[in-house]
Design an enzyme around this catalytic site. Structure first.
Site, short mmCIF file in Angstrom:
data_model
loop_
_atom_site.label_atom_id
_atom_site.label_comp_id
_atom_site.label_asym_id
_atom_site.label_seq_id
_atom_site.Cartn_x
_atom_site.Cartn_y
_atom_site.Cartn_z
N THR A 36 2.06 -15.42 3.50
CA THR A 36 3.20 -15.01 4.31
C THR A 36 3.78 -13.72 3.73
O THR A 36 4.18 -13.69 2.56
CB THR A 36 4.28 -16.11 4.34
OG1 THR A 36 3.73 -17.28 4.94
CG2 THR A 36 5.49 -15.66 5.15
N TYR A 75 -1.50 -25.89 -8.51
CA TYR A 75 -0.52 -25.68 -7.44
C TYR A 75 -0.69 -26.68 -6.30
O TYR A 75 0.27 -27.02 -5.62
CB TYR A 75 -0.65 -24.25 -6.89
CG TYR A 75 0.52 -23.84 -6.01
CD1 TYR A 75 1.65 -23.26 -6.57
CD2 TYR A 75 0.50 -24.05 -4.63
CE1 TYR A 75 2.74 -22.90 -5.78
CE2 TYR A 75 1.57 -23.69 -3.83
CZ TYR A 75 2.69 -23.11 -4.41
OH TYR A 75 3.76 -22.76 -3.62
N LYS A 117 0.85 -1.18 0.00
CA LYS A 117 0.00 0.00 0.00
C LYS A 117 0.89 1.24 0.00
O LYS A 117 1.88 1.31 0.74
CB LYS A 117 -0.92 0.00 1.22
CG LYS A 117 -1.93 -1.15 1.20
CD LYS A 117 -2.83 -1.13 2.42
CE LYS A 117 -3.73 0.11 2.44
NZ LYS A 117 -4.69 0.14 1.31
N SER A 118 0.53 2.21 -0.82
CA SER A 118 1.36 3.41 -0.97
C SER A 118 1.58 4.13 0.37
O SER A 118 2.67 4.61 0.66
CB SER A 118 0.70 4.37 -1.97
OG SER A 118 1.43 5.57 -2.06
N SER A 119 0.53 4.16 1.19
CA SER A 119 0.64 4.87 2.47
C SER A 119 1.70 4.24 3.38
O SER A 119 2.36 4.95 4.16
CB SER A 119 -0.72 4.87 3.19
OG SER A 119 -1.19 3.54 3.39
N LEU A 120 1.90 2.91 3.27
CA LEU A 120 2.91 2.24 4.08
C LEU A 120 4.28 2.30 3.41
O LEU A 120 5.30 2.41 4.09
CB LEU A 120 2.50 0.78 4.31
CG LEU A 120 1.20 0.57 5.10
CD1 LEU A 120 0.90 -0.91 5.26
CD2 LEU A 120 1.28 1.24 6.46
N ARG A 127 5.45 4.70 1.81
CA ARG A 127 5.99 6.05 2.02
C ARG A 127 6.66 6.21 3.38
O ARG A 127 7.45 7.13 3.58
CB ARG A 127 4.89 7.09 1.84
CG ARG A 127 4.35 7.12 0.42
CD ARG A 127 3.29 8.17 0.23
NE ARG A 127 2.68 8.05 -1.09
CZ ARG A 127 2.00 9.03 -1.68
NH1 ARG A 127 1.85 10.20 -1.07
NH2 ARG A 127 1.47 8.85 -2.86
N GLU A 179 6.75 -10.85 3.61
CA GLU A 179 8.18 -10.64 3.87
C GLU A 179 8.33 -9.16 4.21
O GLU A 179 8.51 -8.31 3.34
CB GLU A 179 9.00 -11.02 2.64
CG GLU A 179 8.79 -12.47 2.21
CD GLU A 179 8.64 -12.61 0.71
OE1 GLU A 179 8.48 -11.57 0.02
OE2 GLU A 179 8.63 -13.74 0.21
N GLN A 201 -2.64 -5.28 -0.43
CA GLN A 201 -3.81 -5.40 -1.29
C GLN A 201 -3.58 -6.53 -2.28
O GLN A 201 -2.45 -6.80 -2.67
CB GLN A 201 -4.11 -4.10 -2.01
CG GLN A 201 -2.96 -3.54 -2.83
CD GLN A 201 -3.25 -2.16 -3.38
OE1 GLN A 201 -4.40 -1.81 -3.64
NE2 GLN A 201 -2.21 -1.37 -3.58
#
Length: 218
Positions: free
Chosen positions: A126, A161, A100-103, A105, A128, A147
């Site tokens: 999971t 898978y 997310k862009s807010s994080l 930044r 990272e 997201q």
């Protein structure tokens, strides 16, 4: 082609996408916000001198559980693993996870390379998580952390898978060896999907034969 918010709702309701828990309030126009869970894995620096992946030498780790309402302090330059609260997956769509862009930044990275969830992989993903800032970042279970987007496949995959994936059974287990490569096969597909793949291969084969004949007649 990515699913819109309308398509995501329809796919969840029809069962083509598993997403639990699901709340329409976390839908974006073409993505869905997922939450940070309660488990973290961090390296035990005091007992690890180096990591040598080629020789299967990995860091000793410590697993921590943080209760809802409590906090996990991520210090500068430190990487940890975390889990999503949501359990999700699909046999029909490719899922991609992004930050997310807010994080971003504030210097928080939530994945390094593992951003794709293949069809047939159902999991609590999971993360990272890395603090690339020069000050500590406080993480709280239940915060919006990432997201996910959903995209249609051009045709059903010939391998699922569930059968070939390294982390198919346990996405949280650390340093799982890769599964032995298996030949491409229609085994494991549902009958309609298998029939569609066979039909596609037949059409491609017929087109190639027609092209060769046309070249020979020139």
């Amino acid at each position: 082609m990515f699913l819109s918010d309308v398509d995501i709702i329809e796919a969840v309701k029809s069962g083509e996408i598993t997403l639990d828990p699901f709340s329409e309030s976390r839908l974006q126009p073409a993505s869905y916000d997922i939450l940070l869970g309660n488990k973290f894995i961090e390296n035990d620096a005091s007992s690890t001198h180096f990591v040598d992946p080629a020789r299967k030498i990995y860091a000793k780790t410590i697993e921590k559980t943080v209760k809802d309402g409590e906090e996990f302090v991520l210090h500068p330059g430190v990487s940890v693993l975390g889990l999503s609260k949501e359990y999700f997956g699909s046999d029909h769509y490719l899922i991609q996870v992004g930050g997310k862009s807010s994080l971003a930044r504030i210097g928080l990275m939530i994945h390094n390379t593992a951003g794709i969830i293949n069809p047939g992989h159902f999991l609590h993903i999971t993360f990272e998580i890395t603090n690339q800032s020069n000050i500590p970042i406080i993480l709280r279970p239940g915060m919006e952390i990432a997201q996910i987007t959903f995209s249609r496949l051009s045709s059903p995959p010939s391998r699922n898978y569930k059968l070939v994936g390294r982390f198919a059974k346990d996405n949280w287990k650390h340093f799982v060896p890769a599964k032995t490569s298996t030949p491409r096969t229609l085994k494991g597909l549902s009958q309609p999907d298998g029939a569609r793949v066979s039909a596609t291969r037949a059409r491609v084969g017929a087109t190639l034969k027609s092209t060769r004949r046309a070249r020979r007649t020139k």
